[in-house]
Write an enzyme that holds these catalytic residues in place. Structure first.
Site, PDB file in Angstrom:
ATOM      1  N   HIS A   1       0.253   7.845   4.063  1.00 33.72           N
ATOM      2  CA  HIS A   1       0.856   7.160   5.206  1.00 33.72           C
ATOM      3  C   HIS A   1       2.356   7.438   5.350  1.00 33.72           C
ATOM      4  O   HIS A   1       3.003   6.844   6.220  1.00 33.72           O
ATOM      5  CB  HIS A   1       0.618   5.659   5.075  1.00 33.72           C
ATOM      6  CG  HIS A   1      -0.829   5.311   4.861  1.00 33.72           C
ATOM      7  ND1 HIS A   1      -1.785   5.522   5.821  1.00 33.72           N
ATOM      8  CD2 HIS A   1      -1.479   4.810   3.775  1.00 33.72           C
ATOM      9  CE1 HIS A   1      -2.965   5.146   5.348  1.00 33.72           C
ATOM     10  NE2 HIS A   1      -2.804   4.715   4.112  1.00 33.72           N
TER      11      HIS A   1
ATOM     12  N   ASP B   1       0.849  -1.194   0.000  1.00 32.93           N
ATOM     13  CA  ASP B   1       0.000   0.000   0.000  1.00 32.93           C
ATOM     14  C   ASP B   1       0.883   1.242   0.000  1.00 32.93           C
ATOM     15  O   ASP B   1       1.365   1.681   1.035  1.00 32.93           O
ATOM     16  CB  ASP B   1      -0.918   0.009   1.220  1.00 32.93           C
ATOM     17  CG  ASP B   1      -1.952   1.130   1.159  1.00 32.93           C
ATOM     18  OD1 ASP B   1      -1.721   2.125   0.430  1.00 32.93           O
ATOM     19  OD2 ASP B   1      -2.990   1.012   1.830  1.00 32.93           O
TER      20      ASP B   1
END
Length: 284
Positions: free
Chosen positions: A192, A187
């Site tokens: 993030h 991911d």
């Protein structure tokens, strides 16, 4: 209309071949915070190839987790990714995941629900190897602004926490660099990792992947309730109720009943703000 539910549901499943080995398993486990203390025999089951077992939530990243992104490109699904949220996730295990595997994934849109101001698209992946079915994974994708098309509202998986003290409580610190490590399992969303991108999304710093919190929670249940036996997990579902930041501590409150553990996950440093809700692990 950006979502054509009938067309999406009628589309043929997308077939993809996926493979993994012990390095993928170890990297995933480390991304969940496994290996503390590094020499603990219980932690070596997650980190040392000669003792390795596979946490069932690895199903969410096997093959770099491409099934969900592929589903959003299915016929009849034409949405702005900026309006997309991962609302919840469930997996059903048909048998334990092997440390090394080659499998075929068939992914499809299993349901499209009309929530009024939003739509929920259920992306299902069914994975099998030469010995038969391994797991079924459902991602519930919340798409803002795409409701109101007259479809079914769909089921509600929401459940109240039991009206009693939890049977167990686990505190799991999130390392400062944990999101950077977890994203190596597939991911790559800059939300993030990139502070500037996170600010554009409305956060003062990068947030932890929801599926990282999901994996951390299952590990805590396996380690505390199931005696470290990953093969006992039959299914696992959650709703992403909030966010967590690297550096915070997750409080995991567990209520046990026969063959079932219900869990509520909150962020300790933010007055127990919700992170995961409606979280249930079914086991044998």
């Amino acid at each position: 209309m950006p979502i054509d539910a009938a067309r999406a549901l009628a589309a043929d499943p997308r077939r993809s071949e996926i493979r993994w080995d012990h390095k993928d398993i170890q990297l995933y486990h480390l991304g969940l915070g496994a290996g503390r203390p590094a020499t603990d025999p219980d932690e070596l089951r997650y980190t040392l190839e000669s003792k390795l077992h596979v946490l069932p939530s690895f199903a969410t990243v096997a093959g770099a987790g491409m099934a969900m992104l592929g589903g959003l490109g299915a016929p009849g699904i034409d949405v702005d990714l900026a309006a997309v949220l991962h609302g919840g996730h469930s997996i059903e295990l048909h048998r334990p995941i092997p440390v090394k595997g080659e499998a075929v994934s068939h992914s499809k849109v299993a349901a499209v629900y009309d929530k009024g101001k939003a739509a929920v698209v259920v992306l299902r992946s069914e994975v099998a190897d030469a010995d038969g079915p391994l797991w079924t994974s459902d991602a519930q994708i919340f798409v803002r602004g795409e409701g109101g098309f007259g479809g079914e509202r769909g089921p509600s998986a929401r459940s109240e926490d039991p009206d009693r003290a939890p049977d167990r409580t686990a505190l799991q610190p999130v390392r400062e660099e944990q999101a950077l490590l977890y994203r190596l399992s597939g991911d790559w969303n800059p939300l993030h990792a990139d502070p500037e991108f996170a600010k554009l999304a409305g956060f003062d710093r990068p947030i932890l992947h929801g599926l990282c919190s999901y994996g951390m929670t299952l590990k805590a249940v396996v380690d505390t309730v199931l005696g470290g036996d990953v093969s006992r997990v039959r299914s696992y579902r959650t709703r992403f109720a909030g966010i967590a930041f690297p550096g915070e501590t997750l409080r995991m409150r567990m209520w046990e009943s026969e063959g079932r553990v219900q869990v509520a996950v909150t962020a300790v440093e933010r007055d127990d703000a919700p992170v995961l809700a409606d979280t249930v692990v079914a086991y044998a």
